[in-house]
Design a protein around this motif. Structure first.
Motif, mmCIF file in Angstrom:
data_model
loop_
_atom_site.group_PDB
_atom_site.id
_atom_site.type_symbol
_atom_site.label_atom_id
_atom_site.label_comp_id
_atom_site.label_asym_id
_atom_site.label_seq_id
_atom_site.Cartn_x
_atom_site.Cartn_y
_atom_site.Cartn_z
ATOM 1 N N TYR A 16 0.829 -1.201 0.000
ATOM 2 C CA TYR A 16 0.000 0.000 0.000
ATOM 3 C C TYR A 16 0.867 1.256 0.000
ATOM 4 C CZ TYR A 16 -3.041 3.654 1.714
ATOM 5 O OH TYR A 16 -3.699 4.829 1.862
ATOM 6 N N GLY A 17 1.906 1.264 0.826
ATOM 7 C CA GLY A 17 2.817 2.403 0.848
ATOM 8 C C GLY A 17 3.494 2.621 -0.492
ATOM 9 N N ILE A 22 3.960 5.555 -5.716
ATOM 10 C CA ILE A 22 3.875 5.563 -7.182
ATOM 11 C C ILE A 22 2.835 6.577 -7.654
ATOM 12 C CG2 ILE A 22 3.155 4.188 -9.181
ATOM 13 C CD1 ILE A 22 4.492 1.777 -7.734
ATOM 14 N N LEU A 23 1.680 6.612 -6.985
ATOM 15 C CA LEU A 23 0.651 7.588 -7.356
ATOM 16 C C LEU A 23 1.154 9.015 -7.146
ATOM 17 C CD1 LEU A 23 -2.630 5.983 -5.969
ATOM 18 C CD2 LEU A 23 -2.000 6.329 -8.358
ATOM 19 N N ALA A 24 1.885 9.232 -6.069
ATOM 20 C CA ALA A 24 2.399 10.578 -5.796
ATOM 21 C C ALA A 24 3.451 10.987 -6.820
ATOM 22 C CB ALA A 24 2.978 10.636 -4.390
ATOM 23 N N THR A 26 3.790 9.924 -9.908
ATOM 24 C CA THR A 26 3.189 10.130 -11.225
ATOM 25 C C THR A 26 2.261 11.343 -11.269
ATOM 26 O OG1 THR A 26 1.369 8.607 -10.739
ATOM 27 C CG2 THR A 26 3.332 7.692 -11.822
ATOM 28 N N GLY A 27 1.988 11.934 -10.118
ATOM 29 C CA GLY A 27 1.152 13.129 -10.080
ATOM 30 C C GLY A 27 -0.323 12.852 -10.258
ATOM 31 N N SER A 28 -0.764 11.719 -9.797
ATOM 32 C CA SER A 28 -2.168 11.347 -9.939
ATOM 33 C C SER A 28 -3.072 12.285 -9.137
ATOM 34 C CB SER A 28 -2.372 9.908 -9.460
ATOM 35 O OG SER A 28 -3.739 9.576 -9.455
ATOM 36 N N ASP A 29 -4.235 12.551 -9.691
ATOM 37 C CA ASP A 29 -5.207 13.390 -8.995
ATOM 38 C C ASP A 29 -5.945 12.629 -7.892
ATOM 39 O OD1 ASP A 29 -4.599 15.502 -10.654
ATOM 40 O OD2 ASP A 29 -6.209 15.042 -12.084
ATOM 41 N N HIS A 30 -5.827 11.316 -7.871
ATOM 42 C CA HIS A 30 -6.588 10.489 -6.943
ATOM 43 C C HIS A 30 -5.771 10.008 -5.753
ATOM 44 C CE1 HIS A 30 -9.762 10.520 -9.889
ATOM 45 N NE2 HIS A 30 -8.906 10.095 -10.808
ATOM 46 N N VAL A 31 -4.580 10.538 -5.561
ATOM 47 C CA VAL A 31 -3.719 10.046 -4.483
ATOM 48 C C VAL A 31 -4.340 10.296 -3.106
ATOM 49 C CG1 VAL A 31 -2.266 12.106 -4.288
ATOM 50 C CG2 VAL A 31 -1.330 9.903 -3.684
ATOM 51 N N GLY A 32 -5.021 11.409 -2.935
ATOM 52 C CA GLY A 32 -5.641 11.720 -1.646
ATOM 53 C C GLY A 32 -6.755 10.756 -1.289
ATOM 54 N N LYS A 33 -7.624 10.495 -2.238
ATOM 55 C CA LYS A 33 -8.731 9.561 -1.997
ATOM 56 C C LYS A 33 -8.201 8.152 -1.739
ATOM 57 C CE LYS A 33 -12.007 12.087 -4.825
ATOM 58 N NZ LYS A 33 -12.822 12.086 -6.038
ATOM 59 N N PHE A 34 -7.218 7.739 -2.536
ATOM 60 C CA PHE A 34 -6.640 6.410 -2.372
ATOM 61 C C PHE A 34 -5.964 6.286 -1.010
ATOM 62 C CE2 PHE A 34 -3.314 3.192 -3.043
ATOM 63 C CZ PHE A 34 -4.086 2.152 -3.550
#
Length: 59
Positions: A16-17, A22-24, A26-34
């Protein structure tokens, strides 16, 4: 059985970490929700393991 669940939860936490990292990166917009949903889920699993593990040790 407790050893297995502990190891499984540690592995899940590491994966999970890594997924959050990886999401952070790549600049994903969904990192906060995930992060929020996954953090709550893993926290609940750790809490259940602690409560149910203590209950089975007392009996």
């Amino acid at each position: 059985m407790q050893t297995f669940t502990s190891r499984a939860l540690v592995a899940l936490s590491i994966v999970y970490g890594a997924a959050i990292a990886i999401l952070a990166i790549t600049g994903s917009d969904h990192v906060g929700k995930f992060a929020a949903i996954g953090g709550i889920t893993i926290g609940v699993l750790w809490a259940l393991r602690a409560v149910l593990g203590n209950r089975s040790n007392q009996e």
